[in-house]
Design a protein around this motif. Sequence first.
Motif, PDB file in Angstrom:
ATOM      1  N   LEU A 152      11.211  -4.112 -53.166  1.00 55.15           N
ATOM      2  CA  LEU A 152      12.678  -4.565 -52.232  1.00 55.15           C
ATOM      3  C   LEU A 152      12.537  -6.056 -52.401  1.00 55.15           C
ATOM      4  O   LEU A 152      13.641  -7.013 -52.838  1.00 55.15           O
ATOM      5  N   ILE A 153      11.510  -6.710 -53.240  1.00 52.21           N
ATOM      6  CA  ILE A 153      11.158  -8.785 -53.613  1.00 52.21           C
ATOM      7  C   ILE A 153      12.297  -8.534 -54.967  1.00 52.21           C
ATOM      8  O   ILE A 153      12.850  -9.392 -54.831  1.00 52.21           O
ATOM      9  N   LEU A 155      14.791  -6.995 -55.720  1.00 46.95           N
ATOM     10  CA  LEU A 155      16.400  -6.628 -55.537  1.00 46.95           C
ATOM     11  C   LEU A 155      17.163  -8.208 -54.662  1.00 46.95           C
ATOM     12  O   LEU A 155      17.977  -8.095 -54.190  1.00 46.95           O
ATOM     13  N   ASN A 156      15.723  -8.004 -53.875  1.00 41.63           N
ATOM     14  CA  ASN A 156      16.153  -9.435 -52.900  1.00 41.63           C
ATOM     15  C   ASN A 156      16.676 -10.103 -53.953  1.00 41.63           C
ATOM     16  O   ASN A 156      17.279 -11.584 -53.207  1.00 41.63           O
ATOM     17  N   MET A 157      16.149 -10.599 -54.907  1.00 39.51           N
ATOM     18  CA  MET A 157      15.800 -11.132 -56.179  1.00 39.51           C
ATOM     19  C   MET A 157      17.154 -11.841 -56.401  1.00 39.51           C
ATOM     20  O   MET A 157      17.901 -12.497 -57.059  1.00 39.51           O
ATOM     21  N   ALA A 159      19.431  -9.780 -55.561  1.00 39.18           N
ATOM     22  CA  ALA A 159      20.544 -10.011 -54.734  1.00 39.18           C
ATOM     23  C   ALA A 159      21.120 -12.082 -54.606  1.00 39.18           C
ATOM     24  O   ALA A 159      22.138 -12.339 -54.493  1.00 39.18           O
ATOM     25  N   VAL A 160      19.795 -12.913 -54.658  1.00 39.41           N
ATOM     26  CA  VAL A 160      19.938 -14.003 -54.422  1.00 39.41           C
ATOM     27  C   VAL A 160      20.604 -15.188 -55.710  1.00 39.41           C
ATOM     28  O   VAL A 160      21.122 -15.497 -55.245  1.00 39.41           O
TER      29      VAL A 160
END
Length: 345
Positions: A152-153, A155-157, A159-160
Motif C-alpha cells: 500500500l505504501i 502504491l500510494n507513493m 499514485a502520489v
Amino acid sequence: MALFVVVTTWLLHGILLQNLARDFLGERLQREADHAVTQLEQGEAAVPAALDSVSQGYQVFHHLYVLRFNGSVSASDPQWQQQLASLLDESGDALIDVNRGEQHMLVYRRHFEWQGTQGVLLVGEDFSQVEAGLATLHWWVGGIASALLGMLIILNMLAVNRGLKPLWQLRQQLEALRAGKRDRLSLIAPSELDELVDQLNWFMDDIDLRLKRSRESVANLSHALKTPLAAVTQVLRGNRPIDETRRHKLLSRIEDINAQLDAELRRSRIAGPNAGRMANVTRDSSRLIEMFRSLYPERIFNLAHSAGEKDQVPIEAHDFSEILGIVLDNAGKWANRCVNCDIAA
C-alpha cells in the motif's frame, strides 16, 4: 500513522485471539466436567474406573483429570497430582491457569455432591500447544499485514508521484513563462486542474489586455499632447511679445493639457485594482462612490443597490469599474449638487 495503526491492530489481534481461545477451551472444559459429574451422579461407573477410562485419553488429547472424593485423591496423571493439590482446597467453580516450567495448563474446578459426599473434580488441558499455534497464526497475520502495508505504501507513493506529475509540469511551464519562452499554459492534466489552468491563462490574457490598453492609452495621450505642447513651446521660444489675446490662448492650451491628464489619471485609478470574471456590485460600486466623493467634494453622491441577493454580475471587475466610473465622472462634472446612483442587477 498507518504503521502505528497496523502495529496496534496486530497487538490487539494477538490479545483478543488469546482471550478467545482461552474462553473457548474454558467453556469446553466446563461442559466436560459437567458431563463427568453427571455420569458419576447417575452411577454409571465407579470413580476409579472413570479416571482409568480417561487416563489413556490424556496421552492423546492432553486432558487431565484430578478427583478428590470420599477422602481420596485420584489423578489421570500422577505428575500433576501434587501440583494441583492446592486447587482442591479452594472453594467455588472457576477456570484457572497453571504454569509449570514452559508448560501452561488450563484447569477447570468443579464442585459436586454424590451419594451424600462432597467431591471436587479438576479437568485440565494443555494450553501450551494451543498458544504455540496461536503464536504462529499471529506472526503469519503480522507478516501478511506488513506485506500488505508495504504494498500500500509503494502504491500510494506511485499514485502520489503520478498525481503530482502535472503540477511539476505546471511549475516548469510557469518558469518558462516567466523566462519569456512561452505565452500560455498548455497542460495535459486531470480534470481537477483544468479550472486552474484556465484561470491562469485567463489572468495572463487579462494582463496582456491591460498592458495593451495601457500602451494604447499612453500613445493616444502622447499624440494628443504633442500638438498643444509644440504650440506652447513655439510661442514661448518666439520673439513676439505675449499680449493678452495670446496669453489667453496659451492658458487655454495648458488647461486642455491639464484636463486630458486628469481624465487619464481618473481612468487609471478607476480601472486599476480589480481583476476577475465576476464583479462584486456592492464592493466595487461603494469603492467608486468613495473615490468620486474625494474627487468632487462639492457634489453629494448617493448609492442605492437593488440587486437583492444577486451581488455578483458576470462582467470583468475592471470593465465594470471603468463603465460605472465614466458615468460617475460625467455626473460629477455636470451635476448641480446631488448625484443619485441606483444599481439593479
